[in-house]
Scaffold this motif. Structure first.
Motif, PDB file in Angstrom:
ATOM      1  N   ASN A 191     -11.841  -4.275   7.356  1.00 46.12           N
ATOM      2  CA  ASN A 191     -12.227  -3.013   7.990  1.00 46.12           C
ATOM      3  C   ASN A 191     -11.764  -1.864   7.106  1.00 46.12           C
ATOM      4  N   PRO A 192     -12.565  -0.817   6.949  1.00 41.83           N
ATOM      5  CA  PRO A 192     -12.182   0.284   6.060  1.00 41.83           C
ATOM      6  C   PRO A 192     -10.864   0.938   6.480  1.00 41.83           C
ATOM      7  N   VAL A 193     -10.126   1.401   5.488  1.00 47.34           N
ATOM      8  CA  VAL A 193      -8.862   2.101   5.706  1.00 47.34           C
ATOM      9  C   VAL A 193      -8.984   3.498   5.088  1.00 47.34           C
ATOM     10  N   GLY A 194      -8.819   4.530   5.907  1.00 44.90           N
ATOM     11  CA  GLY A 194      -9.061   5.896   5.444  1.00 44.90           C
ATOM     12  C   GLY A 194      -7.804   6.627   5.035  1.00 44.90           C
ATOM     13  N   THR A 195      -7.117   6.112   4.031  1.00 43.61           N
ATOM     14  CA  THR A 195      -5.925   6.774   3.502  1.00 43.61           C
ATOM     15  C   THR A 195      -6.143   7.130   2.041  1.00 43.61           C
ATOM     16  N   ALA A 196      -5.374   8.079   1.545  1.00 46.17           N
ATOM     17  CA  ALA A 196      -5.549   8.521   0.165  1.00 46.17           C
ATOM     18  C   ALA A 196      -5.093   7.465  -0.836  1.00 46.17           C
ATOM     19  N   GLN A 197      -4.063   6.701  -0.480  1.00 46.07           N
ATOM     20  CA  GLN A 197      -3.517   5.654  -1.336  1.00 46.07           C
ATOM     21  C   GLN A 197      -3.507   4.331  -0.570  1.00 46.07           C
ATOM     22  N   PRO A 198      -3.463   3.199  -1.289  1.00 48.67           N
ATOM     23  CA  PRO A 198      -3.458   1.906  -0.601  1.00 48.67           C
ATOM     24  C   PRO A 198      -2.341   1.814   0.436  1.00 48.67           C
ATOM     25  N   ASP A 199      -2.719   1.478   1.658  1.00 49.94           N
ATOM     26  CA  ASP A 199      -1.744   1.352   2.743  1.00 49.94           C
ATOM     27  C   ASP A 199      -2.344   0.446   3.812  1.00 49.94           C
ATOM     28  N   TYR A 200      -1.834  -0.779   3.887  1.00 50.07           N
ATOM     29  CA  TYR A 200      -2.338  -1.727   4.876  1.00 50.07           C
ATOM     30  C   TYR A 200      -1.662  -1.549   6.232  1.00 50.07           C
ATOM     31  N   HIS A 201      -0.548  -0.857   6.260  1.00 52.94           N
ATOM     32  CA  HIS A 201       0.230  -0.718   7.490  1.00 52.94           C
ATOM     33  C   HIS A 201      -0.261   0.475   8.308  1.00 52.94           C
ATOM     34  N   ARG A 202      -1.543   0.449   8.655  1.00 53.38           N
ATOM     35  CA  ARG A 202      -2.158   1.551   9.383  1.00 53.38           C
ATOM     36  C   ARG A 202      -2.998   0.981  10.538  1.00 53.38           C
ATOM     37  N   PRO A 203      -2.361   0.685  11.664  1.00 50.07           N
ATOM     38  CA  PRO A 203      -3.086   0.048  12.769  1.00 50.07           C
ATOM     39  C   PRO A 203      -4.203   0.898  13.349  1.00 50.07           C
ATOM     40  N   GLU A 204      -4.201   2.214  13.066  1.00 45.59           N
ATOM     41  CA  GLU A 204      -5.298   3.030  13.568  1.00 45.59           C
ATOM     42  C   GLU A 204      -6.631   2.668  12.909  1.00 45.59           C
ATOM     43  N   PHE A 205      -6.581   1.887  11.826  1.00 48.46           N
ATOM     44  CA  PHE A 205      -7.801   1.456  11.155  1.00 48.46           C
ATOM     45  C   PHE A 205      -8.123  -0.017  11.412  1.00 48.46           C
ATOM     46  N   PHE A 206      -7.382  -0.658  12.307  1.00 48.57           N
ATOM     47  CA  PHE A 206      -7.715  -2.029  12.686  1.00 48.57           C
ATOM     48  C   PHE A 206      -9.024  -2.015  13.491  1.00 48.57           C
ATOM     49  N   ALA A 207      -9.738  -3.130  13.468  1.00 50.00           N
ATOM     50  CA  ALA A 207     -10.977  -3.273  14.245  1.00 50.00           C
ATOM     51  C   ALA A 207     -10.719  -4.101  15.506  1.00 50.00           C
ATOM     52  N   ALA A 208     -11.505  -3.860  16.536  1.00 53.30           N
ATOM     53  CA  ALA A 208     -11.350  -4.569  17.808  1.00 53.30           C
ATOM     54  C   ALA A 208     -11.841  -6.000  17.683  1.00 53.30           C
ATOM     55  N   ILE A 209     -11.062  -6.938  18.226  1.00 56.05           N
ATOM     56  CA  ILE A 209     -11.461  -8.341  18.311  1.00 56.05           C
ATOM     57  C   ILE A 209     -11.158  -8.828  19.717  1.00 56.05           C
TER      58      ILE A 209
END
Length: 212
Positions: A191-209
């Protein structure tokens, strides 16, 4: 909303489960480049399903180079050739399951990058991991490689959600491929992550499952 299928066939081991997963679950690509300065994109797909008491994952990777030097549980596996699965049950706290290409795990829970609690080794050892590259550490290899990783995560590993029931459960998640110390560092997401630099620790960009 992505539906996580319930596996209905019996299985006796991880290899057998892998075959069952391939029959019952579709593949999803991890193919989003969010940060143009890291333009290298390996070919990455995964399948996800669940039993009544485990989440089952299988990753399929094709990449130019592989590396697996981290062998200690909760070590910096993201520096190796690594796949990751992050999941949240409350859209706030989340678990990060990270595995290098020989299956070394790193697992933690908490709210945000800087508020993580690593799970204990006895809990993490309940996870079954099988890699097509084996379990022996190796330095960087180049020339093009294909590898697969099968992971079975029992519900007991969600230690901060005691009594968790998967069937009918709604959650949010993301899947990643990285390799910080590879010749071609990369940070690819499902799922796309809308941050300026790589950051996987952003749950606001998680997708619903949702678990079937």
């Amino acid at each position: 909303m992505r539906i996580v299928k319930l596996i209905t066939e019996n299985f006796t081991n991880t290899q057998n489960l892998s075959h069952v997963l391939e029959k019952q679950a579709i593949t999803h690509p991890v193919s989003t480049i969010n940060w143009p300065e890291y333009s290298y994109k390996p070919i990455v797909n995964f399948r996800i399903a669940h039993t009544e008491d485990s989440i089952v994952l299988k990753f399929y990777i094709e990449e130019e180079a592989v590396r697996a030097v981290v062998t200690n549980i909760n070590g910096p596996v993201h520096t190796d050739s690594c796949v990751e699965f992050f999941i949240s049950f409350d859209r706030k706290n989340y678990y990060n399951f990270e595995f290098n290409c020989i299956g070394t795990p790193h697992v933690a829970w908490g709210e945000g990058r800087n508020n993580r609690t690593k799970l204990g080794e006895s809990t993490i050892r309940k996870i079954s991991v099988e890699s097509s590259l084996g379990q022996t550490a190796f330095e960087t290899r180049t020339g093009g490689f294909k590898w697969e990783l099968t992971v079975v995560i029992p519900v007991e590993c969600f230690a901060y959600n005691p009594g968790l029931k998967l069937s009918g459960l709604k959650a949010t998640a993301n899947f990643y491929k990285c390799g910080d110390d590879l010749p071609l560092p990369h940070f690819v997401t499902w799922n796309p992550v809308g941050t300026a630099q790589p950051d996987y620790h952003r749950p606001e960009f998680f997708a619903a499952i949702e678990f079937e």
